[in-house]
Design a protein around this motif. Sequence first.
Motif, short mmCIF file in Angstrom:
data_model
loop_
_atom_site.label_atom_id
_atom_site.label_comp_id
_atom_site.label_asym_id
_atom_site.label_seq_id
_atom_site.Cartn_x
_atom_site.Cartn_y
_atom_site.Cartn_z
N LEU A 152 0.85 -1.22 0.02
CA LEU A 152 0.19 0.11 0.02
C LEU A 152 0.81 1.29 0.02
O LEU A 152 0.55 2.21 -0.80
CB LEU A 152 -0.91 -0.20 1.29
CG LEU A 152 -2.18 1.17 1.29
CD1 LEU A 152 -3.34 0.49 2.19
CD2 LEU A 152 -1.68 2.34 1.71
N VAL A 153 1.92 1.31 0.88
CA VAL A 153 2.89 2.46 0.76
C VAL A 153 3.39 2.64 -0.42
O VAL A 153 3.63 3.60 -1.12
CB VAL A 153 3.79 2.37 2.04
CG1 VAL A 153 4.95 3.25 1.99
CG2 VAL A 153 3.27 2.30 3.40
N LEU A 154 4.06 1.76 -1.01
CA LEU A 154 4.77 2.06 -2.32
C LEU A 154 3.75 2.30 -3.40
O LEU A 154 4.09 2.92 -4.03
CB LEU A 154 5.46 0.55 -2.60
CG LEU A 154 6.65 -0.03 -1.76
CD1 LEU A 154 6.97 -1.22 -2.30
CD2 LEU A 154 7.64 0.84 -1.60
N ASP A 155 2.53 1.83 -3.32
CA ASP A 155 1.75 2.01 -4.50
C ASP A 155 1.44 3.49 -4.11
O ASP A 155 1.25 4.20 -5.15
CB ASP A 155 0.30 1.09 -4.49
CG ASP A 155 0.65 0.01 -5.08
OD1 ASP A 155 1.80 -0.26 -5.76
OD2 ASP A 155 0.09 -1.17 -4.83
N SER A 156 0.95 4.00 -2.89
CA SER A 156 0.54 5.31 -2.88
C SER A 156 1.87 6.35 -2.91
O SER A 156 1.70 7.22 -3.47
CB SER A 156 0.35 5.68 -1.19
OG SER A 156 -0.75 4.66 -0.76
N ILE A 157 3.01 5.95 -2.66
CA ILE A 157 4.14 7.07 -3.18
C ILE A 157 4.26 6.97 -4.51
O ILE A 157 4.34 8.22 -5.27
CB ILE A 157 5.47 6.22 -2.59
CG1 ILE A 157 5.45 6.48 -0.96
CG2 ILE A 157 6.81 7.17 -3.14
CD1 ILE A 157 6.75 5.58 -0.50
N LYS A 158 4.23 5.75 -5.48
CA LYS A 158 4.23 5.98 -6.86
C LYS A 158 3.09 7.01 -7.44
O LYS A 158 3.35 7.85 -8.32
CB LYS A 158 4.09 4.60 -7.54
CG LYS A 158 5.52 3.92 -7.20
CD LYS A 158 5.44 2.74 -8.13
CE LYS A 158 4.70 1.53 -7.56
NZ LYS A 158 4.95 0.32 -8.39
N CYS A 177 5.61 9.57 12.49
CA CYS A 177 6.76 8.76 12.52
C CYS A 177 7.78 9.39 11.60
O CYS A 177 7.48 10.59 10.91
CB CYS A 177 6.55 7.33 12.16
SG CYS A 177 6.22 7.26 10.36
N THR A 178 9.10 8.81 11.87
CA THR A 178 10.36 9.63 10.94
C THR A 178 10.45 8.97 9.38
O THR A 178 11.07 9.56 8.81
CB THR A 178 11.58 9.61 11.67
OG1 THR A 178 11.89 8.25 11.90
CG2 THR A 178 11.18 10.27 13.20
N ALA A 179 9.75 7.91 9.20
CA ALA A 179 10.20 7.20 7.96
C ALA A 179 10.10 8.18 6.80
O ALA A 179 9.28 8.73 6.51
CB ALA A 179 9.15 6.00 7.71
N GLY A 180 11.33 8.10 5.95
CA GLY A 180 11.29 8.71 4.87
C GLY A 180 11.31 7.76 3.66
O GLY A 180 11.24 6.57 3.55
N TYR A 181 11.34 8.51 2.25
CA TYR A 181 11.17 7.58 1.06
C TYR A 181 11.94 8.28 -0.32
O TYR A 181 12.20 9.48 0.00
CB TYR A 181 9.72 7.29 0.66
CG TYR A 181 8.99 8.44 0.29
CD1 TYR A 181 8.86 9.10 -0.94
CD2 TYR A 181 8.06 8.69 1.30
CE1 TYR A 181 8.04 10.08 -1.19
CE2 TYR A 181 7.35 9.96 1.09
CZ TYR A 181 7.30 10.42 -0.27
OH TYR A 181 6.32 11.61 -0.63
N LEU A 239 11.84 3.30 -2.39
CA LEU A 239 12.53 2.79 -1.14
C LEU A 239 12.01 3.77 -0.05
O LEU A 239 12.10 4.58 -0.17
CB LEU A 239 14.01 2.98 -1.42
CG LEU A 239 14.55 2.20 -2.60
CD1 LEU A 239 16.06 2.64 -2.70
CD2 LEU A 239 14.40 0.65 -2.40
N VAL A 240 11.80 2.75 1.07
CA VAL A 240 11.26 3.50 2.27
C VAL A 240 12.29 3.26 3.43
O VAL A 240 12.68 2.05 3.70
CB VAL A 240 10.05 2.86 2.72
CG1 VAL A 240 9.38 3.78 3.80
CG2 VAL A 240 8.89 3.22 1.38
N ALA A 241 12.71 4.52 4.24
CA ALA A 241 13.82 4.30 5.22
C ALA A 241 13.39 4.55 6.30
O ALA A 241 12.01 5.11 6.47
CB ALA A 241 14.99 5.18 4.64
N SER A 242 14.03 4.64 7.56
CA SER A 242 13.75 4.72 8.85
C SER A 242 13.56 6.48 9.08
O SER A 242 12.79 6.81 9.93
CB SER A 242 14.66 4.43 9.86
OG SER A 242 16.17 4.88 9.72
#
Length: 623
Positions: A258-264, A440-444, A274-277
């Motif tokens: 879901l996250v990867l599809d949303s970012i695209k 949260c802090t996660a970045g992409y 790519l999703v990081a901390s």
Amino acid sequence: MEENKMLDYIKEVLENMPPGWVGLTTHRLDIFNENLAKTQFLSEFQNLFNDNNSDASALKELPTAYDYIRLGHPLSCILEWAIAHLNAINPERVISFSSKTAPILAVLRKNLLDHKNTQILYKGELPGFFDADILQRVYGYKFVLKKVDSLSSISNFNGSTIFISQQDEISTIDLTLPKAAEIDFFITMYTNLGSVLVVNGKQSENYISDIQHVRRRETIAMTPINCLTALKSLASQSSIAPQKSNIDSYQDETNKILVLDSIKEITGTSITPLVASSGLSIQYAIMMGLIHDALDNHKGKAIKFIVPPNCYGGTNDQARRVAACINNVEVVDLPVDGDNNMVQSLDAILNKIANEDAIPYIIAEIPTNPRVEVPNLQKLKAVLSASRKTEKGELAIDPVFILDQTFCPNVHFLGEGEILSTVRAISYASGSKFPSGGQCTAGYCVANNKAEALMDNIDTHLRLCNNEATALQTEILAKQLPSMNRRIQDAYTNTREFVTFIHDTLPGAKINFVSEELAQQGFTPSVFSLDLPTKGTTAEERESYKRALNLKLINLMITEIPHESKYCVSYGQLHGCYWTIPATSTQGTTKEGDKDYIARVSLSPNMDMELHKKVFLDFVGSI
């Protein structure tokens, strides 16, 4: 007896702690002394422990431990304090990480710069992502790797010795064992939680600040929810239980998709993101991935990272830290704000780098921070697309444009047919802003089709540093990303209204914000900077007056509207209005002459606009 007292106290603290200890990503700057980060919080926490006071009201009054959760937070401090107590050492010598690799890299980095040998000893198996060849070849780190069965098999070594073990419970390190004194750093890895580094012996105390700085710039502290899990395990003297929310592997995989599809969809790109901390975690992976690519494909050529000197301090500092470690990497200043034109500056720099036959990597924010300026994008595209020649007349290496898109993550820069689709470009964003709404802090990061070949190396270094987003971070992004574009628009509407009000109420103030024309093009940030009118006969007097006025405004806002207005470093939050001074927060490590002593204001989609206008009007009446 003392240990039981501590464990009982931790149980009470966990029951009574403020919810913000787990749920907030930024903390109050008005009760924060950066020079006493962690120590001031723990000093007062120790006093509460001595008095056996775990009341919710007392815990709420503790000073800010760190201004930003990525660097550390109350629960990471308490976990480190508890482990220090178990081992009868100073809490400064205990440092927790979300990453299992980062504490190793922290020691290796310092020893590289100090020209000191390192021996890495480990029991059992090292994590699969630990790649000794890449660490030596790309990072330049030098070390000896050795598997051991126990501390008794340790031999003398001229340099630092790191001992790595893996555990499923928080326990003491037996520092009294005969060979323990020969270990300089104990690193304990915990499945799904991260790691804890213990600095052993006075001879290694000078490493503490350098290790903390790696946590500050290249990774993050163990997350609050994971620290909570660790502390519960410690307090109950049991094995570490699964994380809160019990995210099973199926749900975790569903969240990731879901996250990867949303970012695209949000970025208009098709390459797998790519999703990081954190934002800096993904930026570090980008930098090291590009250096890796350069070493493989352009052997022997100099690598130039072109970075605005007044951009976000973490970006600036991290770039220079990387350059300090690798001989053929250099940072080149890119003036972008005020009287400087980003496009013209970049054109001149790229011409010079091409002439030197070097490799140009550009890191830039659009809009810029804190001046909120957008360059002429057509001219930027032309400069990035221009064919250049080396001094020998050969075709120069084309640049890679690395775009920090945190202020406007909804703008389509990289998709097919978009403004930066025809040049190699990578975009990234800090997840603690709009992507998670401050939860949260996660970045992409995403790449356009021209830069697709670079993503494998970036992914390699993200995994090597063990800086991928945690399961809970991914779950939060899965919930928040679908509403991001709506929140961006609503927050921009509030910001435009407040900017207009300030312009009409205090026309002598200089406001840095996007024009209506840029907003029509899709640049709808919800942050602006405010250069207040000043007075005085000398430049020093005028600057001093303005700085005092900044604080007067912020203090009035947070005092009169404490439930919404906060003195914090944030952007893209779900509620309220955040105020900061970039020179003393986001530009903390920027060179003094490039700092901005102005007020930066960040608005959310949900806030009491009329109350903020009223208090600002009171401020105007007082000056």
